[in-house]
Design an enzyme around this catalytic site. Structure first.
Site, PDB file in Angstrom:
ATOM      1  N   HIS A   1     -40.706 -12.425 -14.568  1.00 45.63           N
ATOM      2  CA  HIS A   1     -41.635 -12.018 -13.681  1.00 45.63           C
ATOM      3  C   HIS A   1     -41.935 -13.424 -13.021  1.00 45.63           C
ATOM      4  CE1 HIS A   1     -42.818  -8.136 -15.490  1.00 45.63           C
ATOM      5  NE2 HIS A   1     -42.383  -8.592 -16.390  1.00 45.63           N
TER       6      HIS A   1
ATOM      7  N   GLU B   1     -47.560 -13.189 -15.628  1.00 43.86           N
ATOM      8  CA  GLU B   1     -48.392 -12.242 -15.682  1.00 43.86           C
ATOM      9  C   GLU B   1     -49.930 -12.689 -16.505  1.00 43.86           C
ATOM     10  OE1 GLU B   1     -46.274  -8.205 -14.984  1.00 43.86           O
ATOM     11  OE2 GLU B   1     -45.945  -8.860 -17.007  1.00 43.86           O
TER      12      GLU B   1
ATOM     13  N   HIS C   1     -36.934  -4.087 -10.082  1.00 43.19           N
ATOM     14  CA  HIS C   1     -38.291  -4.556 -10.318  1.00 43.19           C
ATOM     15  C   HIS C   1     -38.184  -5.953 -10.863  1.00 43.19           C
ATOM     16  CE1 HIS C   1     -39.850  -0.733  -9.647  1.00 43.19           C
ATOM     17  NE2 HIS C   1     -39.055  -0.036 -10.834  1.00 43.19           N
TER      18      HIS C   1
ATOM     19  N   THR D   1     -46.484  -3.920 -19.305  1.00 42.11           N
ATOM     20  CA  THR D   1     -46.984  -4.501 -18.100  1.00 42.11           C
ATOM     21  C   THR D   1     -46.702  -3.709 -16.687  1.00 42.11           C
ATOM     22  OG1 THR D   1     -45.496  -6.311 -17.858  1.00 42.11           O
ATOM     23  CG2 THR D   1     -47.282  -6.729 -19.041  1.00 42.11           C
ATOM     24  N   THR D   2     -45.568  -2.772 -17.077  1.00 42.42           N
ATOM     25  CA  THR D   2     -45.128  -1.793 -16.017  1.00 42.42           C
ATOM     26  C   THR D   2     -45.005  -0.552 -16.440  1.00 42.42           C
ATOM     27  OG1 THR D   2     -42.961  -2.003 -16.984  1.00 42.42           O
ATOM     28  CG2 THR D   2     -43.491  -3.545 -15.266  1.00 42.42           C
TER      29      THR D   2
ATOM     30  N   HIS E   1     -36.645 -10.022 -19.853  1.00 44.79           N
ATOM     31  CA  HIS E   1     -36.678  -9.838 -18.357  1.00 44.79           C
ATOM     32  C   HIS E   1     -37.820 -11.080 -17.835  1.00 44.79           C
ATOM     33  CE1 HIS E   1     -39.774  -7.083 -19.964  1.00 44.79           C
ATOM     34  NE2 HIS E   1     -40.584  -7.667 -18.838  1.00 44.79           N
TER      35      HIS E   1
END
Length: 394
Positions: A117, A129, A90, A224-225, A115
């Site tokens: 995005h 996001e 992901h 958010t996941t 991490h």
């Protein structure tokens, strides 16, 4: 009969238990069979009323003067031990050492991982996001911490409403290369496929953050996941960091969400969740609205050019006014001088006395009169004197 009924009931429960996999074992995606619209079906928390990310409408935020600048602790003290980075299918995850933590919150939060995005369309096509006034950035970095004062580990803390604190750093594209982000991007090729892991040199994590850590938005939200636990104190900085177009392109195109042994490779792209409803939540700001609004690099450039042009124009106008004032002042002085000279002449000319005759001229006139009188007397005597008689010879 009771034993038979109990046996049948147990068999049914066993079948249901074996048929329904645990939520943690479900392979979710951003699009597809278990995409964002289906998350709540498999992960109930994803359908909660305090979900993340959100759109931060600046006119609707509330200024909170008690929000002090965020204080990263130990972020620059990376030591000699390498960091572990892996592809979880992901995103790219970098594990952080436990001596890194976050101050400026009600509790001490210990760093766990960070991490990224991103999107798929390059600059100005979205990928972050969180959004500000409906506008997406090109990418977003999350630094995740857990409440180490109240909970013993991340697994327990993430299920509690005050368990996590996440920093959100919005990333935009600029002209210059961001050397700090190269500490991550230069090693993505080592984890191109899902489940791959690699060691990378340790680096200064604080160099990834914006310079101004005192201007940010704060709200209560969620992961958010999946499993989307609503346990996060979100801090989203208003200042964006910049990476180059080449760095963004590498981020968007180098990783796969598929495993190395899978024949059909799938690029890992558009790994961001759509913004979620606020549902009466309040987004707080550490700065007041009149202390300055968010400006893009283009807006800043336009303002600088406008100020420069305004200064030049003002200088031209001031110079013109000064020259005009000097011209009219000089013209006024000349007019006054001419008028003053003419008036004096007229006055003096009208009152000056008649010229006095010179002494030499008077004396000459007197002498001339005397000469004329003497000459007249001499001529008269000559006329009266008798002529002498002629003499005879003997």
């Amino acid at each position: 009969m009771d034993s038979l009924g109990l046996f049948i009931l147990l068999m049914l429960l066993f079948c249901v238990w074996t048929a329904a996999p645990a939520a943690e074992e479900i392979t979710w995606t951003y699009t597809g069979l278990v995409g964002q619209s289906e998350w709540a079906e498999y992960f109930p928390s994803c359908g909660g009323t305090s979900q993340s990310p959100v759109d931060m409408v600046t006119t609707q935020t509330k200024y909170d003067p008690s929000l002090t600048p965020v204080t990263p602790l130990g972020y620059s003290q990376h030591g000699n031990q390498p960091f572990t980075m892996y592809n979880n299918g992901h995103t790219a995850v970098i594990e952080l050492p436990e001596w890194m933590s976050l101050g400026g919150l009600p509790w001490l939060f210990t760093a766990v991982q960070m991490h990224l995005h991103w999107g798929s369309g390059g600059p100005s096509h979205g990928g972050s996001e969180h959004t500000i006034n409906g506008v997406s950035a090109d990418a977003e970095l999350h630094v995740v911490h857990y409440n180490s004062e109240l909970y013993s580990n991340m697994s327990i803390a993430m299920t509690q409403k005050d368990g996590l604190a996440v920093l959100g750093i919005l990333i935009e594209t600029g002209e210059e290369t961001n050397t700090a982000f190269n500490n991550i991007l230069n090693y993505l090729s080592r984890i191109r496929h899902a489940d791959q892991k690699a060691l990378i040199p340790a680096f200064d994590v604080q160099s990834l953050l914006p310079k101004d850590l005192g201007r940010y938005y704060r709200y209560n939200g969620s992961l958010t996941t999946p499993p989307c636990y609503q346990s996060v104190f979100w801090t989203v900085f208003s200042e964006k960091v910049q990476i180059s177009k080449a760095q963004l392109y590498k981020m968007e195109t180098i990783l796969y969400s598929s495993k190395a042994e899978e024949k059909d490779r799938m690029l890992l792209q558009d790994n961001y969740r759509m913004t979620q409803p606020l549902n009466h939540r309040v987004i707080f700001a550490s700065f007041s609205a009149d202390s300055g609004k968010e400006l893009s690099s283009g807006e800043v450039t336009a303002i600088v050019i406008g100020v420069m042009c305004g200064c030049v124009g003002l200088a031209v106008v001031v110079r013109f006014i000064i020259k005009t004032i000097r011209f009219f002042t000089l013209l006024h002085h000349e007019t006054v001088a001419v008028n003053s000279s003419t008036s004096s002449w007229d006055v003096l000319h009208s009152i000056r006395p008649a010229p006095m005759p010179r002494m030499n001229d008077l004396e000459k006139a007197k002498d001339k009169k005397q000469d004329m009188a003497l000459n007249s007397n001499s001529d008269a005597e000559k006329r009266e004197e008798p002529s002498p008689c002629p003499q005879t010879e003997p």
